[in-house]
Design a protein around this motif. Sequence first.
Motif, PDB file in Angstrom:
ATOM      1  N   THR A  44       0.828  -1.190   0.000  1.00 42.19           N
ATOM      2  CA  THR A  44       0.000   0.000   0.000  1.00 42.19           C
ATOM      3  C   THR A  44       0.874   1.257   0.000  1.00 42.19           C
ATOM      4  N   PHE A  45       0.231   2.398   0.031  1.00 39.53           N
ATOM      5  CA  PHE A  45       0.927   3.688   0.040  1.00 39.53           C
ATOM      6  C   PHE A  45       0.933   4.276   1.448  1.00 39.53           C
ATOM      7  N   ALA A  46       2.100   4.722   1.920  1.00 43.86           N
ATOM      8  CA  ALA A  46       2.162   5.479   3.168  1.00 43.86           C
ATOM      9  C   ALA A  46       1.499   6.845   2.955  1.00 43.86           C
ATOM     10  N   ASN A  47       1.141   7.480   4.045  1.00 46.93           N
ATOM     11  CA  ASN A  47       0.563   8.837   3.995  1.00 46.93           C
ATOM     12  C   ASN A  47      -0.607   8.920   3.017  1.00 46.93           C
ATOM     13  N   SER A  48      -1.502   7.962   3.153  1.00 40.20           N
ATOM     14  CA  SER A  48      -2.675   7.896   2.282  1.00 40.20           C
ATOM     15  C   SER A  48      -3.857   7.375   3.089  1.00 40.20           C
ATOM     16  N   PRO A  49      -5.064   7.442   2.537  1.00 39.80           N
ATOM     17  CA  PRO A  49      -6.224   6.884   3.245  1.00 39.80           C
ATOM     18  C   PRO A  49      -6.154   5.364   3.425  1.00 39.80           C
ATOM     19  N   ILE A  50      -5.229   4.700   2.724  1.00 39.41           N
ATOM     20  CA  ILE A  50      -5.057   3.252   2.907  1.00 39.41           C
ATOM     21  C   ILE A  50      -3.651   2.945   3.421  1.00 39.41           C
ATOM     22  N   ALA A  51      -3.085   3.875   4.179  1.00 40.43           N
ATOM     23  CA  ALA A  51      -1.771   3.654   4.789  1.00 40.43           C
ATOM     24  C   ALA A  51      -1.846   2.516   5.798  1.00 40.43           C
ATOM     25  N   LEU A  52      -0.696   1.984   6.127  1.00 40.88           N
ATOM     26  CA  LEU A  52      -0.603   0.877   7.075  1.00 40.88           C
ATOM     27  C   LEU A  52      -1.380   1.173   8.356  1.00 40.88           C
ATOM     28  N   GLU A  53      -1.210   2.361   8.900  1.00 43.62           N
ATOM     29  CA  GLU A  53      -1.861   2.714  10.169  1.00 43.62           C
ATOM     30  C   GLU A  53      -3.378   2.749  10.048  1.00 43.62           C
ATOM     31  N   LYS A  91       0.100 -15.732   8.913  1.00 40.75           N
ATOM     32  CA  LYS A  91       0.593 -14.430   9.352  1.00 40.75           C
ATOM     33  C   LYS A  91       0.322 -13.433   8.216  1.00 40.75           C
ATOM     34  N   ILE A  92       0.378 -12.154   8.535  1.00 44.20           N
ATOM     35  CA  ILE A  92       0.150 -11.110   7.532  1.00 44.20           C
ATOM     36  C   ILE A  92       1.369 -10.198   7.493  1.00 44.20           C
ATOM     37  N   PHE A  93       1.830  -9.907   6.287  1.00 41.29           N
ATOM     38  CA  PHE A  93       2.964  -9.004   6.075  1.00 41.29           C
ATOM     39  C   PHE A  93       2.451  -7.824   5.273  1.00 41.29           C
ATOM     40  N   LEU A  94       2.436  -6.649   5.907  1.00 43.23           N
ATOM     41  CA  LEU A  94       1.859  -5.450   5.293  1.00 43.23           C
ATOM     42  C   LEU A  94       2.956  -4.396   5.116  1.00 43.23           C
ATOM     43  N   SER A  95       3.225  -4.058   3.866  1.00 42.36           N
ATOM     44  CA  SER A  95       4.268  -3.070   3.576  1.00 42.36           C
ATOM     45  C   SER A  95       3.642  -1.833   2.948  1.00 42.36           C
ATOM     46  N   GLU A  96       4.363  -0.706   3.051  1.00 41.77           N
ATOM     47  CA  GLU A  96       3.884   0.527   2.437  1.00 41.77           C
ATOM     48  C   GLU A  96       5.043   1.291   1.819  1.00 41.77           C
ATOM     49  N   LEU A  97       4.749   1.971   0.713  1.00 39.87           N
ATOM     50  CA  LEU A  97       5.731   2.731  -0.041  1.00 39.87           C
ATOM     51  C   LEU A  97       5.864   4.143   0.517  1.00 39.87           C
ATOM     52  N   LEU A  98       7.098   4.534   0.830  1.00 37.69           N
ATOM     53  CA  LEU A  98       7.367   5.892   1.315  1.00 37.69           C
ATOM     54  C   LEU A  98       7.550   6.792   0.103  1.00 37.69           C
ATOM     55  N   THR A  99       6.450   7.277  -0.414  1.00 42.15           N
ATOM     56  CA  THR A  99       6.468   7.995  -1.690  1.00 42.15           C
ATOM     57  C   THR A  99       7.341   9.247  -1.639  1.00 42.15           C
ATOM     58  N   HIS A 100       7.473   9.852  -0.466  1.00 41.60           N
ATOM     59  CA  HIS A 100       8.247  11.094  -0.362  1.00 41.60           C
ATOM     60  C   HIS A 100       9.737  10.875  -0.587  1.00 41.60           C
ATOM     61  N   GLU A 101      10.178   9.618  -0.603  1.00 41.72           N
ATOM     62  CA  GLU A 101      11.585   9.322  -0.845  1.00 41.72           C
ATOM     63  C   GLU A 101      11.909   9.168  -2.332  1.00 41.72           C
ATOM     64  N   ALA A 126     -13.104  -5.798   3.248  1.00 45.25           N
ATOM     65  CA  ALA A 126     -13.160  -5.878   1.787  1.00 45.25           C
ATOM     66  C   ALA A 126     -12.165  -4.953   1.110  1.00 45.25           C
ATOM     67  N   VAL A 127     -11.664  -3.948   1.813  1.00 48.52           N
ATOM     68  CA  VAL A 127     -10.681  -3.039   1.220  1.00 48.52           C
ATOM     69  C   VAL A 127      -9.424  -3.797   0.815  1.00 48.52           C
ATOM     70  N   PHE A 128      -9.156  -4.940   1.474  1.00 43.94           N
ATOM     71  CA  PHE A 128      -7.936  -5.700   1.202  1.00 43.94           C
ATOM     72  C   PHE A 128      -7.985  -6.459  -0.123  1.00 43.94           C
ATOM     73  N   TRP A 129      -9.143  -6.556  -0.735  1.00 42.56           N
ATOM     74  CA  TRP A 129      -9.206  -7.122  -2.088  1.00 42.56           C
ATOM     75  C   TRP A 129      -9.917  -6.161  -3.041  1.00 42.56           C
ATOM     76  N   ILE A 158      -2.268  -2.714  -9.974  1.00 40.93           N
ATOM     77  CA  ILE A 158      -2.968  -3.826  -9.316  1.00 40.93           C
ATOM     78  C   ILE A 158      -3.737  -3.357  -8.089  1.00 40.93           C
ATOM     79  N   GLY A 159      -3.202  -2.378  -7.376  1.00 43.91           N
ATOM     80  CA  GLY A 159      -3.887  -1.849  -6.210  1.00 43.91           C
ATOM     81  C   GLY A 159      -3.768  -2.737  -4.983  1.00 43.91           C
ATOM     82  N   LEU A 160      -4.659  -2.517  -4.047  1.00 47.52           N
ATOM     83  CA  LEU A 160      -4.616  -3.236  -2.772  1.00 47.52           C
ATOM     84  C   LEU A 160      -5.268  -4.608  -2.931  1.00 47.52           C
TER      85      LEU A 160
END
Length: 266
Positions: A44-53, A91-101, A126-129, A158-160
């Motif tokens: 997913t994308f960091a600093n977005s409405p679908i960020a990891l947090e 287990k779940i592995f959730l990564s996010e792209l630091l777009t500002h870099e 459902a957001v996960f698919w 491809i998206g989330l």
Amino acid sequence: MNANDFFQSLWKSYIEITPQADSVQKLFQGAGEEIINDHVAFRTFANSPIALEKLEPILTQLGYKAYGAFRFENKHLVARCYKHSDTNLPKIFLSELLTHELSEAAQQILDGIIAQIPADAVQSPAVFWGGPLWSKPTLAEYQTLSQESEYAAWLSTIGLKANHFTVSINHLKGFDDIASVNQLLLDKGYTLNTVGGLVKGTPEVFLEQSSTMADKIEFTFADGETQTIPSCFYEFAIRHKQADGTLFDSFIEGNADKIFDSTNQN
């Protein structure tokens, strides 16, 4: 929704663009194996409405707890992993792209994508698919992203979605090591990720992993151009006992860094 229903929905969405995963699973089932998934991964994308947090509370509602954090400097990523009290659940592995870099050119494209994501996008599991929550990029935008970050290019199209499921070799009855799994796949004509070798990791770091290269799909970009692009892949993992006799249950950054390359275009 409970966790089992969550993974059933994920799997259905996943094999729609990853037919090799369905055929690989049937290959093992035909040999009398029951498939238990070690983990499932998302991007997913960091600093977005679908960020990891923003996504993490959904996982918590499904019974998952965070237990590890990772940083991938070269790929401009951070990640967390999660586990459930039911050890048969992946287990779940959730990564996010630091777009500002990334470069200004890449940031401009990604800012335009992220701006389209609804502020309240995370409402249910459902957001996960859900796939892309934005309009398609142009081919030129995709190529700009891929030159800098294959991860960004992949996510833009491809998206989330689950980008891979992972067969737990520890739960297979007829395969004692990762080499025998890899050989079966090679013999059946599957293309494996060779970045850093067929096997990522060693028994000494308590985790060995391998993966197929992603399936390919025909994708029509916003400007009408059509190109074959990577979709998703299937992974295989075996965990080894630590000094205290327990199985290692986390992840290795060096391994994961190479597994990410399973969705590279080349």
